[in-house]
Write a protein that holds these residues in place. Structure first.
Motif, PDB file in Angstrom:
ATOM      1  N   LYS A  37       0.842  -1.191   0.000  1.00 28.05           N
ATOM      2  CA  LYS A  37       0.000   0.000   0.000  1.00 28.05           C
ATOM      3  C   LYS A  37       0.879   1.243   0.000  1.00 28.05           C
ATOM      4  O   LYS A  37       2.092   1.177   0.311  1.00 28.05           O
ATOM      5  CB  LYS A  37      -0.944  -0.010   1.198  1.00 28.05           C
ATOM      6  CG  LYS A  37      -0.271  -0.007   2.549  1.00 28.05           C
ATOM      7  CD  LYS A  37      -1.307  -0.106   3.651  1.00 28.05           C
ATOM      8  CE  LYS A  37      -0.674   0.004   5.044  1.00 28.05           C
ATOM      9  NZ  LYS A  37       0.288  -1.080   5.310  1.00 28.05           N
ATOM     10  N   PRO A  38       0.313   2.411  -0.351  1.00 31.38           N
ATOM     11  CA  PRO A  38       1.111   3.636  -0.412  1.00 31.38           C
ATOM     12  C   PRO A  38       1.833   3.920   0.907  1.00 31.38           C
ATOM     13  O   PRO A  38       1.240   3.836   1.980  1.00 31.38           O
ATOM     14  CB  PRO A  38       0.062   4.717  -0.709  1.00 31.38           C
ATOM     15  CG  PRO A  38      -1.033   3.997  -1.415  1.00 31.38           C
ATOM     16  CD  PRO A  38      -1.086   2.637  -0.778  1.00 31.38           C
ATOM     17  N   GLY A  39       3.122   4.208   0.785  1.00 31.23           N
ATOM     18  CA  GLY A  39       3.927   4.510   1.956  1.00 31.23           C
ATOM     19  C   GLY A  39       4.642   3.322   2.552  1.00 31.23           C
ATOM     20  O   GLY A  39       5.488   3.486   3.447  1.00 31.23           O
ATOM     21  N   ASP A  40       4.345   2.116   2.079  1.00 29.33           N
ATOM     22  CA  ASP A  40       5.050   0.934   2.581  1.00 29.33           C
ATOM     23  C   ASP A  40       6.535   1.029   2.233  1.00 29.33           C
ATOM     24  O   ASP A  40       6.903   1.402   1.111  1.00 29.33           O
ATOM     25  CB  ASP A  40       4.483  -0.344   1.962  1.00 29.33           C
ATOM     26  CG  ASP A  40       3.211  -0.809   2.645  1.00 29.33           C
ATOM     27  OD1 ASP A  40       2.786  -0.157   3.621  1.00 29.33           O
ATOM     28  OD2 ASP A  40       2.638  -1.818   2.194  1.00 29.33           O
ATOM     29  N   VAL A  41       7.385   0.661   3.174  1.00 26.19           N
ATOM     30  CA  VAL A  41       8.830   0.646   2.941  1.00 26.19           C
ATOM     31  C   VAL A  41       9.213  -0.675   2.290  1.00 26.19           C
ATOM     32  O   VAL A  41       8.959  -1.755   2.840  1.00 26.19           O
ATOM     33  CB  VAL A  41       9.602   0.837   4.258  1.00 26.19           C
ATOM     34  CG1 VAL A  41      11.106   0.690   4.030  1.00 26.19           C
ATOM     35  CG2 VAL A  41       9.288   2.213   4.859  1.00 26.19           C
ATOM     36  N   VAL A  42       9.816  -0.587   1.127  1.00 28.14           N
ATOM     37  CA  VAL A  42      10.275  -1.775   0.408  1.00 28.14           C
ATOM     38  C   VAL A  42      11.616  -2.229   0.957  1.00 28.14           C
ATOM     39  O   VAL A  42      11.856  -3.416   1.196  1.00 28.14           O
ATOM     40  CB  VAL A  42      10.379  -1.489  -1.104  1.00 28.14           C
ATOM     41  CG1 VAL A  42      10.902  -2.702  -1.856  1.00 28.14           C
ATOM     42  CG2 VAL A  42       9.031  -1.053  -1.659  1.00 28.14           C
ATOM     43  N   ARG A  43      12.517  -1.277   1.176  1.00 27.73           N
ATOM     44  CA  ARG A  43      13.817  -1.572   1.784  1.00 27.73           C
ATOM     45  C   ARG A  43      14.383  -0.280   2.360  1.00 27.73           C
ATOM     46  O   ARG A  43      14.063   0.817   1.913  1.00 27.73           O
ATOM     47  CB  ARG A  43      14.797  -2.190   0.781  1.00 27.73           C
ATOM     48  CG  ARG A  43      14.983  -1.402  -0.485  1.00 27.73           C
ATOM     49  CD  ARG A  43      15.808  -2.182  -1.505  1.00 27.73           C
ATOM     50  NE  ARG A  43      15.793  -1.509  -2.796  1.00 27.73           N
ATOM     51  CZ  ARG A  43      14.853  -1.692  -3.724  1.00 27.73           C
ATOM     52  NH1 ARG A  43      13.856  -2.536  -3.491  1.00 27.73           N
ATOM     53  NH2 ARG A  43      14.899  -1.049  -4.875  1.00 27.73           N
ATOM     54  N   SER A  44      15.239  -0.439   3.341  1.00 30.31           N
ATOM     55  CA  SER A  44      15.906   0.708   3.951  1.00 30.31           C
ATOM     56  C   SER A  44      17.302   0.299   4.373  1.00 30.31           C
ATOM     57  O   SER A  44      17.521  -0.836   4.819  1.00 30.31           O
ATOM     58  CB  SER A  44      15.107   1.221   5.154  1.00 30.31           C
ATOM     59  OG  SER A  44      14.943   0.205   6.123  1.00 30.31           O
TER      60      SER A  44
END
Length: 392
Positions: A37-44
């Motif tokens: 969903k919008p704003g989900d972090v894919v990687r950091s």
């Protein structure tokens, strides 16, 4: 846009069948659209140890990839960064600054959010770092297409506004993951030029798009308004305009329009030279575009008046700024001598905002060109701190 002429229909059918068989045998499977969903972090990834990534006032810095919208409304990966203050968060958590950068270019190499410390004179830390010193997390988006999939739709306000709001969402996730504390749900959006345009749109969209967040205030300076008025006069032979990097801005706007509105045949308005310049604009960074277009005029790039046909109405819709519906107080700052974002047009925009009941503070600076001095930026920080109630 490519054209295919003079090919017999039977040969076309054969070519399609052969190509289809070849692709089915050798091509990799199509990449699936990201899920979430919008704003989900894919990687950091923490990048604090990279000197170019960390401003002096930042304790830690994270490179972040998160999900947000593209011009078609699809979720795609967007790049950004999160910088943390040195002071420990209080009981209500850190506040958040959604910082939107100005024009850096459209290409993947034009990123800045992962190089905020790359500043030999330390001037960026003096004005942007002040937010960190005042206990704000800095959530900085690159906007869709810069350092990520697709081509950046320059000045597509709804997309940039959503990218900004989703960056705030992502920043809250990153802080929780690495620090273990919550941040305030309130944020200030701040930016100049292109970034000011994006900040205004994030204010306009916040209530409907991200109701769990609270846009406490918006600060925007050197904001491009009335761009379609500029473009309405452009035609073949249009004289040279004494505006810094005018051809660069022109090429970025039309390159962005091509991405956002593929139904408009932008190329039909361009000369062969113009098509080359617009194509190059999709990859050249701002520092490269000036030298690449040196000596050119916009009149050399167009083959017919931009006011003819559907381009101008589409451009007007594409680059617009709402004149009502803002949910947070706004500080608009304007250099009186700005020849990129003209003061008379900004003044007209402010008048429309006020007539529609928008809470806007407008400040002009008699000797300022495009952009702000450090003192004027710090004035904006103070305005945010003293004019804003934080639901923490």
């Amino acid at each position: 846009m490519r054209e295919h002429r003079g090919v017999p229909p039977i040969l076309t059918v054969v070519a399609i069948l052969v190509l289809g068989l070849t692709l089915s045998a050798t091509a990799p499977a199509a990449v699936a659209a990201p899920t979430g969903k919008p704003g989900d972090v894919v990687r950091s990834t923490e990048i604090t140890d990279r000197p170019e990534a960390r401003m002096a006032s930042a304790a830690r810095v994270f490179d972040v990839t998160y999900l947000s919208a593209d011009p078609r409304g699809r979720l795609v990966e967007v790049k950004g960064s999160v910088s943390l203050p040195k002071k420990a968060p209080g009981p209500g958590g850190w506040r958040i600054l959604a910082w939107n950068h100005s024009t850096m270019g459209l290409g993947d190499s034009c990123t800045i959010t992962d190089s905020l410390g790359k500043d030999k004179r330390g001037s960026r830390d003096k004005w942007l770092g002040q937010w960190l010193r005042d206990d704000y997390v800095i959530a900085a988006t690159e906007y869709q297409g810069i350092g990520g999939p697709g081509v950046h739709a320059y000045l597509d306000g709804p997309v940039a506004g959503k990218n900004t709001l989703d960056m705030v969402r992502a920043a809250r996730t990153v802080v929780k993951k690495y620090v273990g504390t919550d941040t305030s749900n309130a944020f200030v959006s701040f930016g100049g030029s292109q970034g000011g345009h994006a900040s205004m749109w994030s204010n306009s969209l916040a209530k409907s798009y991200a109701p769990e967040l609270k846009n406490a205030a918006t600060i925007a300076h050197s904001v491009p308004t009335g761009l379609s008025d500029y473009f309405a006069a452009i035609r073949p032979g249009f004289p040279n305009v004494v505006v810094p990097d005018y051809v660069t801005y022109f090429s970025y706007v039309l390159a962005g329009l091509k991405v956002s509105r593929p139904d408009i045949d932008v190329d039909s308005y361009l000369t062969p030279l113009g098509r080359t310049v617009i194509k190059n604009a999709q990859r050249l960074c701002y520092a490269e575009s000036g030298p690449a277009t040196k000596g050119l005029t916009v009149g050399q790039l167009v083959s017919r008046p931009l006011a003819d046909g559907p381009l101008l109405p589409a451009l007007r819709q594409y680059t617009r700024l709402p004149t009502s519906g803002y949910g947070a107080p706004i500080l608009l700052q304007q250099g009186y001598l700005d020849v990129v974002a003209f003061t008379p047009l900004t003044g007209q925009f402010v008048s429309r905002l006020r007539s529609n009941g928008v809470n806007v503070t407008y400040r002009t600076y008699p000797t300022q060109l495009h952009g702000l001095s450090t003192a004027q930026t710090l004035e904006a920080v103070k305005w945010a701190n003293t004019r804003t109630t934080w639901p923490r």
